[in-house]
Design a protein around this motif. Structure first.
Motif, PDB file in Angstrom:
ATOM      1  N   GLY A  52     -14.350  -8.548  -9.250  1.00 27.59           N
ATOM      2  CA  GLY A  52     -13.026  -7.935  -9.312  1.00 27.59           C
ATOM      3  C   GLY A  52     -12.712  -7.128  -8.067  1.00 27.59           C
ATOM      4  N   GLY A  53     -11.480  -7.238  -7.599  1.00 22.84           N
ATOM      5  CA  GLY A  53     -11.046  -6.483  -6.439  1.00 22.84           C
ATOM      6  C   GLY A  53     -10.398  -5.166  -6.828  1.00 22.84           C
ATOM      7  N   ILE A  54     -10.098  -4.343  -5.816  1.00 27.12           N
ATOM      8  CA  ILE A  54      -9.475  -3.032  -6.015  1.00 27.12           C
ATOM      9  C   ILE A  54      -8.295  -2.912  -5.059  1.00 27.12           C
ATOM     10  CG2 ILE A  54      -9.835  -0.536  -5.997  1.00 27.12           C
ATOM     11  CD1 ILE A  54     -12.889  -1.184  -6.026  1.00 27.12           C
ATOM     12  N   ALA A  55      -7.181  -2.393  -5.560  1.00 22.81           N
ATOM     13  CA  ALA A  55      -6.033  -2.092  -4.708  1.00 22.81           C
ATOM     14  C   ALA A  55      -5.696  -0.617  -4.857  1.00 22.81           C
ATOM     15  CB  ALA A  55      -4.834  -2.960  -5.084  1.00 22.81           C
ATOM     16  N   LEU A  56      -5.859   0.151  -3.805  1.00 22.49           N
ATOM     17  CA  LEU A  56      -5.487   1.564  -3.812  1.00 22.49           C
ATOM     18  C   LEU A  56      -4.050   1.657  -3.326  1.00 22.49           C
ATOM     19  CD1 LEU A  56      -6.043   4.515  -4.166  1.00 22.49           C
ATOM     20  CD2 LEU A  56      -7.211   4.539  -1.951  1.00 22.49           C
ATOM     21  N   ASP A  57      -3.148   1.919  -4.247  1.00 17.67           N
ATOM     22  CA  ASP A  57      -1.704   1.858  -3.994  1.00 17.67           C
ATOM     23  C   ASP A  57      -1.108   3.246  -4.187  1.00 17.67           C
ATOM     24  OD1 ASP A  57       0.914   1.095  -3.697  1.00 17.67           O
ATOM     25  OD2 ASP A  57       1.029  -0.069  -5.546  1.00 17.67           O
ATOM     26  N   ALA A  58      -0.690   3.897  -3.105  1.00 16.67           N
ATOM     27  CA  ALA A  58      -0.153   5.254  -3.207  1.00 16.67           C
ATOM     28  C   ALA A  58       0.732   5.554  -2.014  1.00 16.67           C
ATOM     29  CB  ALA A  58      -1.283   6.279  -3.293  1.00 16.67           C
ATOM     30  N   PHE A  59       1.552   6.596  -2.147  1.00 19.69           N
ATOM     31  CA  PHE A  59       2.463   6.993  -1.075  1.00 19.69           C
ATOM     32  C   PHE A  59       1.685   7.510   0.141  1.00 19.69           C
ATOM     33  CE2 PHE A  59       5.394   7.565  -4.757  1.00 19.69           C
ATOM     34  CZ  PHE A  59       6.348   6.643  -4.347  1.00 19.69           C
ATOM     35  N   PRO A  60       2.338   7.547   1.302  1.00 14.14           N
ATOM     36  CA  PRO A  60       1.681   8.102   2.496  1.00 14.14           C
ATOM     37  C   PRO A  60       1.405   9.594   2.323  1.00 14.14           C
ATOM     38  CG  PRO A  60       3.641   6.812   3.086  1.00 14.14           C
ATOM     39  CD  PRO A  60       3.672   6.993   1.606  1.00 14.14           C
ATOM     40  N   GLY A  61       0.440  10.098   3.075  1.00 17.23           N
ATOM     41  CA  GLY A  61       0.173  11.532   3.099  1.00 17.23           C
ATOM     42  C   GLY A  61      -0.682  12.049   1.965  1.00 17.23           C
ATOM     43  N   LEU A  62      -1.284  11.155   1.185  1.00 17.17           N
ATOM     44  CA  LEU A  62      -2.105  11.582   0.053  1.00 17.17           C
ATOM     45  C   LEU A  62      -3.596  11.422   0.310  1.00 17.17           C
ATOM     46  CD1 LEU A  62       0.058  10.160  -2.873  1.00 17.17           C
ATOM     47  CD2 LEU A  62      -0.058  12.508  -2.035  1.00 17.17           C
ATOM     48  N   GLY A  63      -3.949  10.979   1.505  1.00 24.43           N
ATOM     49  CA  GLY A  63      -5.358  10.903   1.877  1.00 24.43           C
ATOM     50  C   GLY A  63      -6.080   9.665   1.400  1.00 24.43           C
ATOM     51  N   LYS A  64      -5.367   8.540   1.279  1.00 25.55           N
ATOM     52  CA  LYS A  64      -6.001   7.305   0.786  1.00 25.55           C
ATOM     53  C   LYS A  64      -7.145   6.860   1.685  1.00 25.55           C
ATOM     54  CE  LYS A  64      -2.267   4.838   0.975  1.00 25.55           C
ATOM     55  NZ  LYS A  64      -1.405   5.894   1.508  1.00 25.55           N
ATOM     56  N   THR A  65      -6.843   6.673   2.956  1.00 25.39           N
ATOM     57  CA  THR A  65      -7.864   6.184   3.880  1.00 25.39           C
ATOM     58  C   THR A  65      -9.005   7.179   4.016  1.00 25.39           C
ATOM     59  OG1 THR A  65      -6.256   4.863   5.113  1.00 25.39           O
ATOM     60  CG2 THR A  65      -8.295   5.437   6.243  1.00 25.39           C
ATOM     61  N   THR A  66      -8.672   8.475   4.071  1.00 16.85           N
ATOM     62  CA  THR A  66      -9.702   9.506   4.162  1.00 16.85           C
ATOM     63  C   THR A  66     -10.642   9.443   2.971  1.00 16.85           C
ATOM     64  OG1 THR A  66      -8.239  10.982   5.409  1.00 16.85           O
ATOM     65  CG2 THR A  66     -10.118  11.987   4.287  1.00 16.85           C
ATOM     66  N   LEU A  81     -11.731  -4.154  -1.368  1.00 12.51           N
ATOM     67  CA  LEU A  81     -10.983  -2.913  -1.580  1.00 12.51           C
ATOM     68  C   LEU A  81      -9.799  -2.883  -0.622  1.00 12.51           C
ATOM     69  CD1 LEU A  81     -10.372  -0.078  -2.551  1.00 12.51           C
ATOM     70  CD2 LEU A  81     -12.328   0.762  -1.234  1.00 12.51           C
ATOM     71  N   MET A  82      -8.603  -3.033  -1.179  1.00 12.88           N
ATOM     72  CA  MET A  82      -7.380  -3.080  -0.378  1.00 12.88           C
ATOM     73  C   MET A  82      -6.653  -1.744  -0.469  1.00 12.88           C
ATOM     74  SD  MET A  82      -6.155  -6.883  -1.643  1.00 12.88           S
ATOM     75  CE  MET A  82      -6.578  -6.558  -3.364  1.00 12.88           C
ATOM     76  N   ILE A  83      -6.140  -1.265   0.674  1.00 16.77           N
ATOM     77  CA  ILE A  83      -5.439   0.016   0.731  1.00 16.77           C
ATOM     78  C   ILE A  83      -4.029  -0.221   1.263  1.00 16.77           C
ATOM     79  CG2 ILE A  83      -5.525   2.380   1.604  1.00 16.77           C
ATOM     80  CD1 ILE A  83      -8.455   1.854   2.365  1.00 16.77           C
ATOM     81  N   GLY A  84      -3.031   0.351   0.598  1.00 15.72           N
ATOM     82  CA  GLY A  84      -1.673   0.160   1.082  1.00 15.72           C
ATOM     83  C   GLY A  84      -0.673   1.050   0.376  1.00 15.72           C
ATOM     84  N   VAL A  85       0.582   0.901   0.785  1.00 21.14           N
ATOM     85  CA  VAL A  85       1.702   1.674   0.240  1.00 21.14           C
ATOM     86  C   VAL A  85       2.678   0.717  -0.433  1.00 21.14           C
ATOM     87  CG1 VAL A  85       3.638   3.205   0.793  1.00 21.14           C
ATOM     88  CG2 VAL A  85       1.466   3.427   2.036  1.00 21.14           C
ATOM     89  N   GLY A  86       3.053   1.012  -1.664  1.00 21.21           N
ATOM     90  CA  GLY A  86       4.046   0.199  -2.354  1.00 21.21           C
ATOM     91  C   GLY A  86       3.601  -1.217  -2.640  1.00 21.21           C
ATOM     92  N   LEU A  87       2.328  -1.417  -2.949  1.00 21.31           N
ATOM     93  CA  LEU A  87       1.811  -2.771  -3.173  1.00 21.31           C
ATOM     94  C   LEU A  87       2.398  -3.401  -4.439  1.00 21.31           C
ATOM     95  CD1 LEU A  87      -1.953  -2.270  -2.240  1.00 21.31           C
ATOM     96  CD2 LEU A  87      -0.039  -2.932  -0.771  1.00 21.31           C
ATOM     97  N   LYS A  88       2.607  -2.602  -5.454  1.00 18.22           N
ATOM     98  CA  LYS A  88       3.221  -3.134  -6.680  1.00 18.22           C
ATOM     99  C   LYS A  88       4.645  -3.605  -6.393  1.00 18.22           C
ATOM    100  CE  LYS A  88       4.517  -1.877 -11.408  1.00 18.22           C
ATOM    101  NZ  LYS A  88       3.974  -3.109 -11.992  1.00 18.22           N
TER     102      LYS A  88
END
Length: 387
Positions: free
Chosen positions: A101-115, A230-237
């Motif tokens: 199973g994969g993971i998509a971290l989907d959240a607005f900018p400035g919330l520290g996703k990549t960090t 593990l995929m990281i992005g903004v507005g993926l949904k």
């Protein structure tokens, strides 16, 4: 206070450590294996004044570097994300015939996703090396984590080439998409990688040919590569990653969503007592790390609580930018503390500045507070004494 000789090795490990170098295995290893950065010794104004010109320059240089790298802070959001990541990644330690199973971290900018993800990657890298060693049974270097970034024009060939670039593969310059794919698989298998991080997924245009092509390739990775994607992005949904769709191309993208667990990160809120306690705990963590001569207990967590919440709108990225720039100015100008007067001269990101007005009004009129109940009276007294 650390000497030049003591600080040297730590700085060397982090030299030119940016998103470009983190897309190469050596850069990610430097991030994962670098020792904890030593915090500069707190000195009083009298002690700072007694320093010679060279020693003062060294001390302030150390503080500049320290304040520019205060994080990552282990916030409740990061802790919750890491718990989910450990659950999913460890549950994917299955036999090779099972789709992971994969993971998509989907959240607005400035919330520290990549960090937050890099902090997890660091822990994961260290755990795998400690348990399995730096070399595989076949004698290859072990690289538990691979990280690549996307651009708006990324296609399947570019994506595979980015994986080869991470490993420094000699065959990364010439070949077809299929050639690059086989070489990428070989690199992952040889290094026994278990986590593949794909950053900036929002740059991919899902609804054009490249988007469907790479989405198909993600399915290929899930089927053939022994890794957690593990995929990281903004507005993926919103971009359709998790949609069912009604035609063939929609269904191709949607199948990626069926195999993917969506995770998110939220900004800080102060509408509940727990939210206010979480906000204060984070400010206390920042306060402990700030190295300024006139720092006093409550300088950030009490005196500036409402002000910082309005200026950052609860986004940790905006908050850390403001604190970092404020500390740089406090050292450079000799102010040696943070207060509203100094911070009002510090520019922050445009999104935070646009969203602060309504919050400032609510906080000033008492319709909202960022302080827990146990600290409201003390905060008012502290603010009066500071004034």
């Amino acid at each position: 206070m650390s000497s030049r000789g003591e600080a040297g090795p730590v700085e060397d490990l982090r030299t030119k450590l940016d998103h470009l170098t983190l897309s190469r295995k050596e850069g990610l290893k430097r991030l994962a294996e670098a020792p904890v950065r030593p915090q500069p010794e707190p000195l009083s104004r009298r002690q700072i004044k007694a320093l010679g010109e060279g020693a003062l320059a060294d001390y302030n240089r150390g503080r500049r570097k320290w304040h520019a790298n205060l994080g990552p802070l282990h916030t409740p959001q990061m802790a919750a994300l890491h718990e989910d990541l450990w659950d999913i990644v460890d549950s994917n330690d299955q036999d090779g015939d099972k789709v992971k199973g994969g993971i998509a971290l989907d959240a607005f900018p400035g919330l520290g996703k990549t960090t937050a993800v890099l902090a997890f990657a660091k822990k994961f890298h260290r755990r795998e090396i400690a348990e399995a060693g730096e070399y595989t049974d076949e004698g290859f270097e072990r690289w538990p984590v691979c990280r690549v970034g996307l651009t708006a024009n990324t296609g399947m060939r570019d994506f595979n080439r980015a994986i080869l670039e991470f490993y420094g593969h000699p065959g990364r310059f010439r070949g077809t998409a299929a050639d690059f794919g086989y070489r990428a698989l070989d690199s992952v298998l040889s290094s026994e990688a278990k986590l593949l991080i794909v950053d900036d997924l929002h740059f991919l245009r899902w609804r054009n040919r490249s988007g469907v092509e790479v989405s198909n390739h993600f399915k290929y990775i899930a089927n053939e590569f022994p890794v957690t994607l593990l995929m990281i992005g903004v507005g993926l949904k919103k971009r359709g990653l998790f949609d069912e769709g009604e035609d063939f191309e929609d269904a191709v993208v949607a199948q990626t969503g069926r195999r993917t667990t969506r995770l998110g990160m939220e900004p800080f809120t102060v509408t509940t007592e727990q939210g206010r306690r979480d906000w204060r705990d984070m400010l206390l963590g920042i306060e402990q790390r700030v190295v300024l001569a006139d720092k006093h207990p409550g300088m950030i967590a009490d005196d500036l609580s409402d002000y910082l919440f309005a200026r950052s709108t609860g986004h940790i990225g905006s908050l850390m930018t403001l604190i970092n720039r404020g500390c740089q100015k406090a050292v450079r100008t000799g102010a040696e503390l943070l207060n509203e007067e100094l911070l009002s001269t510090v520019k922050n990101d445009a999104a935070a500045d646009e969203g602060r007005r309504e919050l400032e009004l609510a906080l000033k009129t008492g319709k909202m507070t960022s302080r827990p109940k146990s600290r409201r009276g003390k905060a008012s007294q502290s603010g009066s004494q500071a004034a």
